[in-house]
Structures are given as C-alpha cells and as structure tokens.
Design a protein around this motif. Structure first.
Motif, mmCIF file in Angstrom:
data_model
loop_
_atom_site.group_PDB
_atom_site.id
_atom_site.type_symbol
_atom_site.label_atom_id
_atom_site.label_comp_id
_atom_site.label_asym_id
_atom_site.label_seq_id
_atom_site.Cartn_x
_atom_site.Cartn_y
_atom_site.Cartn_z
ATOM 1 N N MET A 1 0.847 -1.187 0.000
ATOM 2 C CA MET A 1 0.000 0.000 0.000
ATOM 3 C C MET A 1 0.881 1.233 0.000
ATOM 4 S SD MET A 1 -3.068 0.946 2.638
ATOM 5 C CE MET A 1 -4.024 -0.451 2.049
ATOM 6 N N ALA A 2 0.521 2.238 -0.778
ATOM 7 C CA ALA A 2 1.325 3.447 -0.887
ATOM 8 C C ALA A 2 1.346 4.210 0.428
ATOM 9 C CB ALA A 2 0.762 4.335 -2.004
ATOM 10 N N THR A 3 2.468 4.885 0.694
ATOM 11 C CA THR A 3 2.596 5.690 1.892
ATOM 12 C C THR A 3 1.573 6.819 1.862
ATOM 13 O OG1 THR A 3 4.941 5.187 2.017
ATOM 14 C CG2 THR A 3 4.166 7.109 3.247
ATOM 15 N N MET A 4 0.964 7.104 3.004
ATOM 16 C CA MET A 4 -0.065 8.127 3.071
ATOM 17 C C MET A 4 0.527 9.519 2.923
ATOM 18 S SD MET A 4 -2.670 6.678 5.967
ATOM 19 C CE MET A 4 -1.521 5.675 6.893
ATOM 20 N N ALA A 5 -0.249 10.428 2.353
ATOM 21 C CA ALA A 5 0.190 11.805 2.169
ATOM 22 C C ALA A 5 0.396 12.473 3.517
ATOM 23 C CB ALA A 5 -0.845 12.584 1.355
ATOM 24 N N LYS A 6 1.289 13.463 3.545
ATOM 25 C CA LYS A 6 1.641 14.110 4.801
ATOM 26 C C LYS A 6 0.481 14.868 5.433
ATOM 27 C CE LYS A 6 6.608 14.551 4.001
ATOM 28 N NZ LYS A 6 7.756 15.489 3.920
ATOM 29 N N ASP A 7 -0.488 15.301 4.619
ATOM 30 C CA ASP A 7 -1.596 16.066 5.180
ATOM 31 C C ASP A 7 -2.711 15.174 5.724
ATOM 32 O OD1 ASP A 7 -2.354 15.122 2.727
ATOM 33 O OD2 ASP A 7 -3.340 16.968 2.064
ATOM 34 N N LEU A 51 -0.443 -1.147 8.833
ATOM 35 C CA LEU A 51 -0.577 -1.116 10.287
ATOM 36 C C LEU A 51 0.734 -1.443 10.994
ATOM 37 C CD1 LEU A 51 -4.081 -2.771 10.831
ATOM 38 C CD2 LEU A 51 -3.489 -0.342 10.882
ATOM 39 N N LEU A 52 1.557 -2.302 10.388
ATOM 40 C CA LEU A 52 2.825 -2.671 11.024
ATOM 41 C C LEU A 52 3.830 -1.522 11.017
ATOM 42 C CD1 LEU A 52 3.241 -6.324 9.715
ATOM 43 C CD2 LEU A 52 2.634 -5.600 12.028
ATOM 44 N N LYS A 53 3.506 -0.426 10.343
ATOM 45 C CA LYS A 53 4.360 0.758 10.373
ATOM 46 C C LYS A 53 4.027 1.693 11.542
ATOM 47 C CE LYS A 53 5.077 1.074 5.341
ATOM 48 N NZ LYS A 53 4.922 1.967 4.161
ATOM 49 N N ARG A 59 12.576 6.984 10.181
ATOM 50 C CA ARG A 59 13.710 6.834 9.273
ATOM 51 C C ARG A 59 13.727 5.478 8.576
ATOM 52 N NH1 ARG A 59 18.912 5.253 11.452
ATOM 53 N NH2 ARG A 59 18.687 4.079 13.392
ATOM 54 N N PHE A 60 12.844 4.566 9.023
ATOM 55 C CA PHE A 60 12.689 3.273 8.351
ATOM 56 C C PHE A 60 11.305 3.152 7.701
ATOM 57 C CE2 PHE A 60 15.768 2.420 11.819
ATOM 58 C CZ PHE A 60 16.857 2.115 11.025
ATOM 59 N N GLY A 61 10.712 4.293 7.386
ATOM 60 C CA GLY A 61 9.434 4.295 6.705
ATOM 61 C C GLY A 61 8.225 4.141 7.593
ATOM 62 N N GLY A 62 8.428 4.191 8.922
ATOM 63 C CA GLY A 62 7.315 4.057 9.849
ATOM 64 C C GLY A 62 6.657 5.385 10.165
ATOM 65 N N GLN A 106 19.409 -0.840 15.224
ATOM 66 C CA GLN A 106 18.223 -0.581 14.430
ATOM 67 C C GLN A 106 18.505 -0.772 12.941
ATOM 68 O OE1 GLN A 106 16.355 3.201 15.489
ATOM 69 N NE2 GLN A 106 17.511 3.191 17.406
ATOM 70 N N ASP A 107 19.672 -0.320 12.508
ATOM 71 C CA ASP A 107 20.054 -0.485 11.103
ATOM 72 C C ASP A 107 20.140 -1.966 10.740
ATOM 73 O OD1 ASP A 107 20.194 2.256 10.846
ATOM 74 O OD2 ASP A 107 22.377 2.339 11.119
ATOM 75 N N ASP A 108 20.639 -2.791 11.685
ATOM 76 C CA ASP A 108 20.717 -4.228 11.432
ATOM 77 C C ASP A 108 19.327 -4.809 11.157
ATOM 78 O OD1 ASP A 108 23.436 -4.158 11.828
ATOM 79 O OD2 ASP A 108 23.393 -5.094 13.818
ATOM 80 N N VAL A 109 18.338 -4.368 11.939
ATOM 81 C CA VAL A 109 16.991 -4.928 11.827
ATOM 82 C C VAL A 109 16.288 -4.436 10.577
ATOM 83 C CG1 VAL A 109 14.707 -5.042 12.905
ATOM 84 C CG2 VAL A 109 16.767 -5.234 14.317
ATOM 85 N N TRP A 110 16.204 -3.118 10.413
ATOM 86 C CA TRP A 110 15.356 -2.551 9.361
ATOM 87 C C TRP A 110 16.115 -2.041 8.147
ATOM 88 C CZ3 TRP A 110 13.678 -0.683 14.480
ATOM 89 C CH2 TRP A 110 12.555 -1.365 14.945
#
Length: 395
Positions: A1-7, A51-53, A59-62, A106-110
């Motif tokens: 699913m595309a990332t939601m818009a900032k607004d 939802l998992l975000k 910084r990892f897309g969450g 964190q970098d190792d995981v994501w």
C-alpha cells in the motif's frame, strides 16, 4: 500500500483501517486459534494495510505514532481476534523498544528489511559469556509471541561484569532469525493463536551494539532517542509500553458484550426470554460499566503519558506507579466483565466452536501475565503513594 500523504491524519487513518479488518479477523479467529499462530493471510493484511508501520521509526518508513494511537489500533483489532491483537501489540511494543536501542542495532533490523517484525523472550534466562569482540549466548526463552513471522528476537539475560567488584547487568540481546530456533510448545487455552512458543539459542555471537542494558530503557533514556526524535522513543518502557498487553482484552470485551447482547436478545428457555430477566440485565450493565471504566483508564493513562513525553519528556515515580496500577486494574476490570457475561452464556458456551468461550479465555490469558498481575502492581502503587520505596523494580 502506498505511503499516506503528509496532510492525512495518519493515526486516524490507521485506526479506521484496523476497524475495517475486524470482519475478516473475526471470520478467521477460530482458524487462528486452531493453527496456534497468526495465519499468513492475517499477517499480510496487517502488513499491506500499513498497520505494522504504526510504531516503527520514521527513518525506516514508519509513522512513529504516539502510544495512545497505537493502542487504539490494538483495541480495534481485538474486536475481531484477541490473538491477532495481542501479536500486533507485541510487534508495536518491540518496534518501540528496538527504536530505543543503539542506531547501529536498528540499522541491522530494518536496514535490509524495512518490513521486519520482532519477537522476544523477556523472562530472564540463558547464559552470556564475554568473548573477543562481543558476547556468546545460549539458552531457552518461553512465550515468544508472534515468533513465526519474526525476523529478529531480543531476549533478556544477565551480562557478566566487566571487572572485579561489579555485578551482572540485566540486558536485552538482539538476534537475527538465523541465530535461533522455534520449539513449538504453545498448547494452551487462552490467546491460543499467538504462537507464543519457545525460542532456543545455541552458541550465538552477539556484537556489543546489539546488547542493550535494560535500566536506561526503563528510565526513558535509550540511546536510540539520538536518531529517533518522536516522543514514543523516550517512554520509560516498563511503566508505559506494556499497556499494549491489556489493550487486546479491551477489544475482546467489546466483542464479547456485543455478541452477548445479540444472542441474549433472541434467546429463550421454556418460553422465558432471557432478555427479560433482571439478573441478566444487571450482569450486562455491570460488565458494560467495567468495560467502560477500563477504556477510560487506558485513555487517561496513555494520553497523559504522551503529553508528558511531548513536554518535559519525563514521568515521575508517582505517574509510573499509577500507570503500573492501571495496567493491572484494567485487566482486573475486564476479567470481571468477562466472568459476568460468560457466567450466563449457558451450556452452549462450553463448546469449542463457540466464540464466547474463546473470547472469555483470551481475556483470562491477558490477566495471567505478570505485568497485569494485580497482586504485584497494586502494592507497588500503594507503597509509592504512602511515601515508601517500591519493593518491585518493575515501575
């Protein structure tokens, strides 16, 4: 699913998406319990709906949502399936916790897999040895919810002292999926679909950046806050993040009360309508009131906690003790509500295929966790309120 818009109000949008999944989760809840883990299709739904975000660092897309918004998602999922809500809450808890680790961990995981989810083994166990360049770990940890879909796990153990006169240090050790095995021990009555199996580690090397002492996390001072600026990564962990363990029970209680109302409205025995019995009416009223009180406690605690994180960034001992009290009392209230409802469900509630039986045992299972134990959290609050030093370190 595309990332939601900032607004877009991301929290509200994710809560709405969670609510939209409830019919699917409810239809699959029996299968989830029989499978004894989250079905692959359910995991895909959580991932594809973003939802998992919810609790993952930006910084990892969450979306790095506040704890109050994350837990409302958990509650909504609980209306469909208690086990799914529990595992989702665990994944969010662990995304927050690892977001407090060293940035390199964190970098190792994501870094390689931005969609990775994390399981755990939180009862102190295992053996840690210092070796050149890091640590060597062996051991077994129970109750690793959601481990079947997890790419990483962190487990609690004692780090041996670095020098003479020093004591061992409680710490979390973070390991990739290649370093641990799953032993399927999860044959239970409540929360059966959580896949909370044993994790077995043999001769695993853990570099120093993936070893995180627990004390700074419980003080809200994890090193990850240097790079993850959202308030959720400054939470004093033990006094806040485990609200994710009681939130599923609130959603299950919602579903249980709704199912009771629907069933009882049409139920009769030898010509007597159950809905007309004053005793049944009173049980429903009491259960609904207890459920509502639990919801208010959760909302107050999480809203005030996040307000503190956005302000001073600290919670005092009194607030931490009240949070710990409220975690346990929410579980107590919801257990009482479930007992009242299940007690007048009748003999049909004994059958394995009856959703009321599954929901009842799911709520009881939530209350069985040591974090939600009233006999531990209640005295801790009382000691602090009376000006005494708490004997329980989990505050």
């Amino acid at each position: 699913m595309a990332t939601m818009a900032k607004d877009v109000d991301i929290g509200a949008a994710l809560i709405e998406r969670a609510q939209a999944l409830v019919p699917d989760l409810a239809a699959r809840a029996g299968e989830t319990a029989a499978l004894r883990r989250m079905p692959d299709e359910t995991f895909r739904l959580l991932r594809d709906s973003d939802l998992l975000k919810a609790a993952r660092a930006e910084r990892f897309g969450g979306y790095a949502l506040g704890l109050d918004e994350v837990l409302e998602i958990v509650v909504r999922l609980g209306r469909g399936c208690g086990s799914t809500a529990w595992v989702f809450g665990i994944y969010c808890d662990h995304a927050i916790t690892v977001g407090m680790f060293e940035p390199e961990a964190q970098d190792d995981v994501w870094g390689a897999d931005p969609e990775a989810v994390i399981s755990s083994g939180l009862a102190p166990s295992g053996k840690v040895e210092r070796v050149p360049g890091g640590y060597r770990l062996d051991g077994r940890w129970q109750f690793s919810s959601g481990c079947d879909h997890a790419g990483w796990v962190f487990v609690q153990s004692m780090i041996p002292p670095a020098g003479e006169g020093e004591g061992p240090i409680p710490a979390y050790l973070l390991l990739p999926r290649s370093d641990w095995q799953i032993d399927d021990t999860w044959f239970v009555t409540g929360l059966a679909g959580t896949g909370s199996k044993d994790i077995v580690v043999e001769n695993a090397f853990v570099p120093p950046h993936r070893v995180q002492p627990i004390a700074p996390l419980n003080a809200g001072e994890g090193p990850g806050a240097r790079v993850n600026r959202a308030p959720v990564y400054r939470l004093p962990r033990i006094a806040t993040v485990p609200f994710s363990l009681v939130a599923p029970a609130l959603g299950v209680a919602d579903a249980m009360i709704d199912a009771f109302v629907e069933r009882t409205s049409a139920r009769a025995t030898r010509g007597v309508r159950h809905a007309e019995l004053t005793t049944v009416q009173l049980r429903l009223a009491e259960a609904a009131a207890e459920r509502d009180c639990a919801r208010l406690l959760l909302a107050r605690a999480t809203a005030e906690t996040m307000a503190a994180m956005r302000g001073a960034g600290k919670l005092g001992l009194e607030q931490r003790a009240r949070n710990r009290r409220d975690m346990a009392y929410i579980a107590t209230l919801l257990t009482r509500a479930a007992e009242r409802i299940y007690g007048v469900t009748g003999a049909s509630g004994l059958f394995d295929g009856n959703p009321m039986k599954r929901m009842y045992h799911d709520i009881r299972a939530v209350a069985a966790h040591h974090i939600t134990a009233w006999d531990i959290a209640g005295p801790t609050y009382g000691q602090v309120a009376l000006g005494l030093e708490p004997t329980n370190p989990l505050v």
